[in-house]
Motif scaffolding. Structure first.
Motif, short mmCIF file in Angstrom:
data_model
loop_
_atom_site.label_atom_id
_atom_site.label_comp_id
_atom_site.label_asym_id
_atom_site.label_seq_id
_atom_site.Cartn_x
_atom_site.Cartn_y
_atom_site.Cartn_z
N GLU A 210 0.85 -1.32 0.06
CA GLU A 210 0.11 -0.09 0.11
C GLU A 210 0.80 1.13 0.02
O GLU A 210 0.20 2.58 -0.02
N LEU A 211 2.20 1.10 -0.09
CA LEU A 211 3.06 2.04 -0.22
C LEU A 211 2.90 3.04 1.02
O LEU A 211 2.88 4.26 1.00
N LYS A 212 2.98 2.61 2.33
CA LYS A 212 2.80 3.17 3.32
C LYS A 212 4.00 3.11 4.18
O LYS A 212 5.14 2.46 3.91
N PHE A 213 4.33 3.92 5.26
CA PHE A 213 5.50 3.81 6.41
C PHE A 213 4.94 2.88 7.47
O PHE A 213 3.92 2.89 7.87
N LEU A 214 6.09 1.96 7.70
CA LEU A 214 6.29 1.18 8.81
C LEU A 214 6.93 1.68 9.83
O LEU A 214 8.04 1.71 9.83
N LEU A 215 6.03 2.03 11.04
CA LEU A 215 6.71 2.25 12.41
C LEU A 215 6.80 1.15 13.35
O LEU A 215 5.38 0.96 14.11
N PHE A 216 7.72 0.78 13.74
CA PHE A 216 7.71 -0.31 14.75
C PHE A 216 8.53 0.26 15.79
O PHE A 216 9.57 0.78 15.80
N VAL A 217 8.06 -0.29 17.27
CA VAL A 217 8.47 0.22 18.30
C VAL A 217 8.87 -1.20 19.01
O VAL A 217 7.99 -2.22 19.43
N LEU A 218 10.18 -1.21 19.66
CA LEU A 218 10.61 -2.28 20.36
C LEU A 218 10.69 -1.88 21.87
O LEU A 218 11.50 -0.97 21.98
N VAL A 219 10.09 -2.67 22.76
CA VAL A 219 10.28 -2.14 24.07
C VAL A 219 10.78 -3.32 24.95
O VAL A 219 10.60 -4.58 24.53
N SER A 220 11.56 -3.05 26.06
CA SER A 220 12.04 -4.22 26.91
C SER A 220 11.62 -3.96 28.35
O SER A 220 11.89 -2.75 28.92
N PRO A 221 11.07 -4.54 28.98
CA PRO A 221 10.55 -4.51 30.47
C PRO A 221 11.45 -4.20 31.42
O PRO A 221 11.45 -3.41 32.45
N GLU A 222 12.77 -4.72 30.98
CA GLU A 222 14.23 -4.41 32.00
C GLU A 222 14.69 -3.30 31.84
O GLU A 222 15.66 -2.89 32.59
N HIS A 223 14.37 -2.41 30.75
CA HIS A 223 15.03 -1.13 30.65
C HIS A 223 14.43 0.00 31.47
O HIS A 223 13.08 0.03 31.55
N ASP A 224 15.17 0.75 32.04
CA ASP A 224 14.61 1.99 32.95
C ASP A 224 13.88 3.08 32.14
O ASP A 224 12.86 3.65 32.75
N ASP A 225 14.16 3.24 30.80
CA ASP A 225 13.56 4.27 30.10
C ASP A 225 12.37 3.79 29.33
O ASP A 225 11.75 4.48 28.91
N THR A 226 11.91 2.73 29.57
CA THR A 226 10.64 2.08 29.04
C THR A 226 9.41 2.73 29.37
O THR A 226 8.65 3.34 28.48
N GLU A 227 9.20 3.20 30.71
CA GLU A 227 7.97 3.38 31.41
C GLU A 227 7.98 4.93 30.87
O GLU A 227 6.90 5.32 30.61
N SER A 228 9.07 5.55 31.18
CA SER A 228 8.83 7.06 30.81
C SER A 228 8.77 7.23 29.46
O SER A 228 8.05 8.30 29.00
N PHE A 229 9.23 6.70 28.55
CA PHE A 229 9.26 6.82 27.09
C PHE A 229 7.73 6.55 26.58
O PHE A 229 7.12 7.15 25.97
N THR A 230 6.89 5.43 27.24
CA THR A 230 5.87 5.19 26.81
C THR A 230 4.67 6.03 27.25
O THR A 230 3.88 6.51 26.70
N LYS A 231 4.94 6.49 28.67
CA LYS A 231 4.02 7.46 29.29
C LYS A 231 4.01 8.82 28.57
O LYS A 231 3.15 9.46 28.26
N GLU A 232 5.38 9.39 28.58
CA GLU A 232 5.52 10.77 28.19
C GLU A 232 5.50 10.93 26.76
O GLU A 232 5.30 11.98 26.24
N THR A 233 6.21 10.03 26.02
CA THR A 233 6.35 10.28 24.46
C THR A 233 5.25 9.67 23.64
O THR A 233 4.47 10.00 22.88
N LEU A 234 5.27 8.29 23.96
CA LEU A 234 4.44 7.28 22.99
C LEU A 234 2.92 7.56 22.96
O LEU A 234 2.32 7.75 22.27
N LEU A 235 2.45 7.93 24.43
CA LEU A 235 1.22 7.94 24.61
C LEU A 235 0.81 9.40 24.63
O LEU A 235 -0.27 9.65 25.26
N SER A 236 1.54 10.27 24.46
CA SER A 236 1.36 11.78 24.49
C SER A 236 0.32 11.97 23.29
O SER A 236 0.25 11.48 22.15
N PRO A 237 -0.66 12.83 23.57
CA PRO A 237 -1.80 12.92 22.51
C PRO A 237 -1.21 13.33 21.28
O PRO A 237 -1.58 13.13 20.16
N GLU A 238 -0.07 14.43 21.09
CA GLU A 238 0.59 14.83 19.63
C GLU A 238 1.12 13.66 19.04
O GLU A 238 0.95 13.53 17.93
#
Length: 501
Positions: A210-238
């Motif tokens: 379909e000639l689209k962009f594929l954005l894939f996100v890989l997370v690791s529960p053991e990493h300290d930045d996972t929770e902050s990245f998810t809550k503050e960046t990935l789940l931000s309204p913008e």
């Protein structure tokens, strides 16, 4: 269209079947599909289309066997300029994006050790399992502590202890994606991120088709930045609105590196730090069938920077995808036009065939009718000839009229129809003469005075009288009986008429 048909006509049935399957999956034009299938030995062209063509090892091996003479190449001017060393004043070459491999999860195979080793290490295995159960039980009990006072290390230990140390069961790609989405919502609550519910290879194939962009996100529960990245960046309204914007043409896929498929993706894309995001799309400038990694985003970052990096990559490669999309649309429109033209031609050909069939049927029917008419005319002429021969024969067998005054005679006054001149004939017959003799007299009356000699009786001919003899008052029709005599039927005299049937 004629060249495509000519190329297909030269293919074997198996090659034509492979070509049809390839076009149905990739929607590529025939003129581009046949060379790729030929380079792929008609076997792995679909994989090459989605993964991108790598080096042709078969061609390299053949070139090595042929020796130095086969390694000679003839460059055109463009290739010579492309391969020649660039001066300091030349324009710098645009860097090519990294290839985006297509990952298909492979099942994990466990090799069982020999029975003697299993028996020898059985006590250690049992002890390890008992200890692991005790540790997981302790972690489970401690997991009921409130989240603010629960250490991050304990949270990671709980996650890895319950989901990983016991072994995350490998599922099908669609089930793995559903599990990731469910665990993501359990951890961070309901959200509006449009996660792709399928495997990574399926998402990449969809983006390429379909000639689209594929954005894939890989997370690791053991990493300290996972929770902050998810809550503050990935789940931000913008960020959520940017990903869901249809004009950006983004397909979002997520994975947990504890899963086999996501781990294989992280290995193939050389992920060394989490959370990891990458933007993948088709790169037409670097190969019409090549998927490339156009942006890599590593670690935690503000939402504005995350969106800015993605937008810059999308704005850079969106015109290329739009050009390919327009080309595909034009090719599909041309294919549809050709298909409609072929359909119209087939319909016109069917109409012409139907007309030709009806014309042949009409000609055959006319020929059959003409043959039948000729046969009937011939049969009628033959019967007329036999009838005339019978009349001449029968005229010669009619008894002469008895003399006047002969006893036992029957006097008949016979009126002929208008077609025979309307003549009225009076004649005497012997009383024992049958009624059929009267009919024969009426049939052969015009031949009785003929000078032609008698004829032979025609074989195989049964004469039928086409008239009837009837009395006037009262009206009574007399049949041409060969047993009833005229004396018995008519009497001493009779005034009769001949009626055409």
């Amino acid at each position: 269209m004629a060249s495509d048909v000519a190329e297909q006509a030269d293919l074997a049935p198996t090659q034509r079947e492979a070509l049809d399957q390839y076009i149905q999956v990739t929607a590529q034009d025939i003129k581009d599909a046949i060379p790729l299938l030929q380079r792929s030995e008609w076997n792995i062209a679909i994989a090459k289309y989605f993964d991108g063509e790598g080096p042709d090892h078969l061609a390299e091996a053949r070139a090595a066997q042929q020796g130095p003479a086969a390694s000679a190449r003839f460059d055109n001017l463009q290739e010579s300029l492309h391969n020649s060393p660039r001066t300091s004043t030349s324009r710098p070459r645009e860097p090519q994006p990294d290839p985006a491999p297509r990952i298909v999860p492979q099942p994990q195979r466990t090799h069982r050790p020999p029975f003697l080793l299993t028996l020898l290490f059985a006590p250690f295995t049992i002890g390890y399992r008992v200890a692991a159960v005790g540790v997981r039980l302790a972690l489970y009990i401690l997991s009921f502590l409130p989240h603010p006072i629960r250490p991050r290390l304990l949270t990671n230990a709980v996650v890895t202890g319950f989901r990983s140390s016991s072994g995350r069961r490998m599922l099908m790609p669609a089930d793995t994606a559903s599990r990731f989405k469910r665990e993501f919502e359990e951890e961070y609550g309901p959200n509006e991120l449009p996660w792709f519910e399928g495997g990574f290879a399926q998402a990449q194939d969809l983006a390429k088709k379909e000639l689209k962009f594929l954005l894939f996100v890989l997370v690791s529960p053991e990493h300290d930045d996972t929770e902050s990245f998810t809550k503050e960046t990935l789940l931000s309204p913008e960020v959520v609105s940017f990903i869901r914007d249809p004009s950006n043409n983004i397909i979002l896929w997520g994975g947990n590196v504890l899963d086999s498929e996501a781990y294989q993706v992280s290995t193939e894309y050389n992920c060394t730090k989490f959370p990891f995001s990458a933007l993948v799309c088709l790169t037409p400038k670097h190969g019409s069938t090549r998927m490339g990694t156009v942006k890599r985003l590593v670690g935690s970052m503000p939402p504005s920077q995350y969106i800015g990096e993605l937008r810059s990559a999308i704005e850079k490669y969106a015109p290329e995808l739009s050009a390919v999309r327009n080309e595909r649309a034009a090719r599909d429109a041309a294919r549809n036009i050709r298909s409609e033209q072929d359909s119209a031609y087939e319909r016109s050909l069917a109409v012409d065939r139907e007309r030709a069939r009806k014309r042949r049927e009409e000609q055959a029917a006319a020929a059959e009718a003409e043959r039948r008419a000729a046969q009937e005319a011939e049969e009628a002429a033959r019967r007329a000839e036999l009838r005339e021969q019978w009349r001449r024969w029968r005229a010669g067998t009619i008894a002469p009229e008895p003399a006047a005054g002969t006893k036992g005679t029957v006097r008949i006054a016979l009126k002929f129809p208008e077609r025979a001149g309307g003549e009225r004939v009076v004649r005497r017959f012997d009383g024992d003469t049958t009624m059929e003799e009267l009919y024969a007299f009426a049939e052969c009356h015009d031949l009785l005075s003929s000078e032609d000699g008698p004829a032979d009786r025609p074989e195989g001919y049964d004469h039928e009288y086409e008239f009837a003899i009837a009395s006037l008052m009262p009206r009574q029709v007399y049949e041409p009986s060969e047993t009833d005599t005229m004396r018995d039927v008519i009497g001493a005299s009779g005034n009769l008429i001949i009626e055409d049937l």
